[in-house]
Design a protein around this motif. Sequence first.
Motif, PDB file in Angstrom:
ATOM      1  N   LEU A   1       0.947  -1.385   0.163  1.00 55.27           N
ATOM      2  CA  LEU A   1      -0.152   0.113   0.023  1.00 55.27           C
ATOM      3  C   LEU A   1       0.918   1.213   0.086  1.00 55.27           C
ATOM      4  CD1 LEU A   1      -2.801   1.251   0.187  1.00 55.27           C
ATOM      5  CD2 LEU A   1      -2.675   1.169   2.610  1.00 55.27           C
ATOM      6  N   CYS A   2       2.019   1.376   0.731  1.00 51.33           N
ATOM      7  CA  CYS A   2       2.999   2.387   0.773  1.00 51.33           C
ATOM      8  C   CYS A   2       3.499   2.575  -0.377  1.00 51.33           C
ATOM      9  CB  CYS A   2       3.476   2.298   2.054  1.00 51.33           C
ATOM     10  SG  CYS A   2       2.961   2.453   3.745  1.00 51.33           S
ATOM     11  N   ASP A   3       3.877   1.529  -1.172  1.00 51.65           N
ATOM     12  CA  ASP A   3       4.504   1.686  -2.395  1.00 51.65           C
ATOM     13  C   ASP A   3       3.721   2.224  -3.475  1.00 51.65           C
ATOM     14  OD1 ASP A   3       6.918   0.441  -1.276  1.00 51.65           O
ATOM     15  OD2 ASP A   3       6.677  -1.461  -2.447  1.00 51.65           O
ATOM     16  N   GLY A   4       2.520   1.711  -3.466  1.00 42.58           N
ATOM     17  CA  GLY A   4       1.569   2.286  -4.503  1.00 42.58           C
ATOM     18  C   GLY A   4       1.158   3.618  -4.086  1.00 42.58           C
ATOM     19  N   LEU A   5       0.928   4.053  -2.918  1.00 41.41           N
ATOM     20  CA  LEU A   5       0.633   5.412  -2.416  1.00 41.41           C
ATOM     21  C   LEU A   5       1.866   6.341  -3.002  1.00 41.41           C
ATOM     22  CD1 LEU A   5      -1.349   5.319   0.786  1.00 41.41           C
ATOM     23  CD2 LEU A   5      -2.242   5.685  -1.627  1.00 41.41           C
ATOM     24  N   SER A   6       3.081   5.895  -2.861  1.00 38.67           N
ATOM     25  CA  SER A   6       4.410   6.730  -2.959  1.00 38.67           C
ATOM     26  C   SER A   6       4.137   6.774  -4.483  1.00 38.67           C
ATOM     27  CB  SER A   6       5.556   5.875  -2.555  1.00 38.67           C
ATOM     28  OG  SER A   6       5.586   5.748  -1.123  1.00 38.67           O
ATOM     29  N   ALA A   7       4.088   5.851  -5.258  1.00 37.40           N
ATOM     30  CA  ALA A   7       3.739   6.074  -6.792  1.00 37.40           C
ATOM     31  C   ALA A   7       2.989   6.940  -7.199  1.00 37.40           C
ATOM     32  CB  ALA A   7       3.818   4.541  -7.522  1.00 37.40           C
ATOM     33  N   HIS A   8       1.845   6.906  -6.436  1.00 31.11           N
ATOM     34  CA  HIS A   8       0.683   7.676  -6.915  1.00 31.11           C
ATOM     35  C   HIS A   8       1.132   9.437  -6.546  1.00 31.11           C
ATOM     36  CE1 HIS A   8      -3.206  10.125  -5.769  1.00 31.11           C
ATOM     37  NE2 HIS A   8      -3.490   9.537  -7.097  1.00 31.11           N
ATOM     38  N   TRP A   9       1.701   9.430  -5.416  1.00 33.19           N
ATOM     39  CA  TRP A   9       2.300  10.959  -5.013  1.00 33.19           C
ATOM     40  C   TRP A   9       3.180  11.397  -6.012  1.00 33.19           C
ATOM     41  CZ3 TRP A   9       7.529  11.542  -3.084  1.00 33.19           C
ATOM     42  CH2 TRP A   9       7.591  12.919  -2.826  1.00 33.19           C
ATOM     43  N   GLY A  10       4.174  10.316  -6.511  1.00 32.10           N
ATOM     44  CA  GLY A  10       5.210  10.698  -7.521  1.00 32.10           C
ATOM     45  C   GLY A  10       4.514  11.084  -8.663  1.00 32.10           C
ATOM     46  N   LYS A  11       3.419  10.612  -9.120  1.00 34.10           N
ATOM     47  CA  LYS A  11       2.881  10.790 -10.327  1.00 34.10           C
ATOM     48  C   LYS A  11       1.959  11.885 -10.314  1.00 34.10           C
ATOM     49  CE  LYS A  11       3.095   5.683 -11.767  1.00 34.10           C
ATOM     50  NZ  LYS A  11       2.976   5.232 -12.923  1.00 34.10           N
ATOM     51  N   THR A  12       1.149  12.165  -9.157  1.00 30.28           N
ATOM     52  CA  THR A  12       0.350  13.212  -9.154  1.00 30.28           C
ATOM     53  C   THR A  12       0.565  14.266  -8.285  1.00 30.28           C
ATOM     54  OG1 THR A  12      -0.759  12.192  -7.341  1.00 30.28           O
ATOM     55  CG2 THR A  12      -1.547  11.520  -9.609  1.00 30.28           C
ATOM     56  N   GLY A  13       1.522  14.278  -7.468  1.00 32.01           N
ATOM     57  CA  GLY A  13       2.023  15.128  -6.512  1.00 32.01           C
ATOM     58  C   GLY A  13       0.702  15.249  -5.270  1.00 32.01           C
ATOM     59  N   SER A  14       0.088  14.366  -5.052  1.00 32.52           N
ATOM     60  CA  SER A  14      -1.100  14.140  -4.086  1.00 32.52           C
ATOM     61  C   SER A  14      -0.228  14.162  -2.635  1.00 32.52           C
ATOM     62  CB  SER A  14      -1.757  12.954  -4.383  1.00 32.52           C
ATOM     63  OG  SER A  14      -2.727  12.852  -3.206  1.00 32.52           O
ATOM     64  N   GLY A  15      -0.611  15.265  -2.070  1.00 34.43           N
ATOM     65  CA  GLY A  15       0.192  15.418  -0.675  1.00 34.43           C
ATOM     66  C   GLY A  15      -0.866  14.336   0.370  1.00 34.43           C
ATOM     67  N   ARG A  16      -1.900  14.169   0.003  1.00 32.21           N
ATOM     68  CA  ARG A  16      -2.751  13.019   0.903  1.00 32.21           C
ATOM     69  C   ARG A  16      -2.046  11.795   0.801  1.00 32.21           C
ATOM     70  NH1 ARG A  16      -8.799  13.063  -0.111  1.00 32.21           N
ATOM     71  NH2 ARG A  16      -8.662  15.220   0.884  1.00 32.21           N
ATOM     72  N   SER A  17      -1.576  11.274  -0.434  1.00 31.28           N
ATOM     73  CA  SER A  17      -1.059  10.151  -0.605  1.00 31.28           C
ATOM     74  C   SER A  17       0.508  10.058   0.090  1.00 31.28           C
ATOM     75  CB  SER A  17      -0.480   9.821  -1.913  1.00 31.28           C
ATOM     76  OG  SER A  17      -1.710   9.362  -2.685  1.00 31.28           O
ATOM     77  N   LEU A  18       1.182  11.046  -0.001  1.00 30.73           N
ATOM     78  CA  LEU A  18       2.286  11.100   1.053  1.00 30.73           C
ATOM     79  C   LEU A  18       2.040  11.015   2.465  1.00 30.73           C
ATOM     80  CD1 LEU A  18       5.403  11.373   1.144  1.00 30.73           C
ATOM     81  CD2 LEU A  18       5.276  14.014   0.887  1.00 30.73           C
ATOM     82  N   ALA A  19       1.053  11.738   2.927  1.00 32.18           N
ATOM     83  CA  ALA A  19       0.859  11.663   4.230  1.00 32.18           C
ATOM     84  C   ALA A  19       0.361  10.419   4.965  1.00 32.18           C
ATOM     85  CB  ALA A  19      -0.567  12.754   4.731  1.00 32.18           C
ATOM     86  N   VAL A  20      -0.562   9.696   3.934  1.00 27.00           N
ATOM     87  CA  VAL A  20      -0.751   8.344   4.446  1.00 27.00           C
ATOM     88  C   VAL A  20       0.276   7.346   4.400  1.00 27.00           C
ATOM     89  CG1 VAL A  20      -2.276   6.321   3.732  1.00 27.00           C
ATOM     90  CG2 VAL A  20      -3.328   8.561   3.573  1.00 27.00           C
ATOM     91  N   VAL A  21       1.302   7.501   3.422  1.00 26.07           N
ATOM     92  CA  VAL A  21       2.331   6.746   3.623  1.00 26.07           C
ATOM     93  C   VAL A  21       3.166   7.052   4.912  1.00 26.07           C
ATOM     94  CG1 VAL A  21       4.655   6.477   2.569  1.00 26.07           C
ATOM     95  CG2 VAL A  21       2.633   6.372   1.203  1.00 26.07           C
ATOM     96  N   MET A  22       3.465   8.417   5.314  1.00 28.70           N
ATOM     97  CA  MET A  22       4.013   8.628   6.548  1.00 28.70           C
ATOM     98  C   MET A  22       3.260   8.162   7.558  1.00 28.70           C
ATOM     99  SD  MET A  22       5.072  12.413   5.468  1.00 28.70           S
ATOM    100  CE  MET A  22       6.037  12.888   6.816  1.00 28.70           C
ATOM    101  N   LEU A  23       2.019   7.949   7.671  1.00 27.04           N
ATOM    102  CA  LEU A  23       1.341   7.449   8.781  1.00 27.04           C
ATOM    103  C   LEU A  23       1.597   6.111   8.886  1.00 27.04           C
ATOM    104  CD1 LEU A  23      -1.687   9.831   8.766  1.00 27.04           C
ATOM    105  CD2 LEU A  23       0.052   9.841  10.588  1.00 27.04           C
ATOM    106  N   LEU A  24       1.561   5.201   7.793  1.00 27.81           N
ATOM    107  CA  LEU A  24       1.446   3.893   7.728  1.00 27.81           C
ATOM    108  C   LEU A  24       2.710   3.148   7.773  1.00 27.81           C
ATOM    109  CD1 LEU A  24      -1.213   2.931   4.965  1.00 27.81           C
ATOM    110  CD2 LEU A  24      -1.313   2.776   7.589  1.00 27.81           C
ATOM    111  N   SER A  25       4.031   3.954   7.405  1.00 28.62           N
ATOM    112  CA  SER A  25       5.057   3.370   7.404  1.00 28.62           C
ATOM    113  C   SER A  25       5.441   2.820   9.016  1.00 28.62           C
ATOM    114  CB  SER A  25       6.368   4.546   6.929  1.00 28.62           C
ATOM    115  OG  SER A  25       5.989   4.595   5.565  1.00 28.62           O
ATOM    116  N   PRO A  26       5.561   3.749   9.837  1.00 27.27           N
ATOM    117  CA  PRO A  26       5.838   3.199  11.237  1.00 27.27           C
ATOM    118  C   PRO A  26       5.284   1.788  11.584  1.00 27.27           C
ATOM    119  CG  PRO A  26       5.655   5.451  11.400  1.00 27.27           C
ATOM    120  CD  PRO A  26       5.016   4.946  10.012  1.00 27.27           C
TER     121      PRO A  26
END
Length: 124
Positions: A36-61
């Motif tokens: 999920l984090c990989d997919g959201l990171s890819a989404h952030w990289g392709k779209t610049g979505s701050g929401r995707s990056l925020a979710v990755v930062m919350l789920l990584s730990p």
Amino acid sequence: MKRFTEAGLPSGQNVPMKTDIPVWSVVLLCASLFILCDGLSAHWGKTGSGRSLAVVMLLSPLSYWAFAFINTRLNLAVTGALINTIVVAGAVLVGAFVFKEEVSSMQYLGIALALISMTLLNLD
């Protein structure tokens, strides 16, 4: 350094290699979180979505906590191989189905062989 123990068994490589349903559940949860984090990171990289990056930062730990928990039951070599194999297969499938990326038959064969290797790694 303090070692985690459960039922008097030391953690790490001295723990028997058999995995049970609760351990496999955490393995699948951990791998799913990493996928999920990989997919959201890819989404952030392709779209610049701050929401995707925020979710990755919350789920990584939580993902790394699950990985650490599995290491109290299995040794690092097996844990790493199991999680990374599932993550690779999952990332390819997410790329194919979510991002509509093309996956060749040889790549699908590679996923199948990786899943077979996971089974072999878990045998005693």
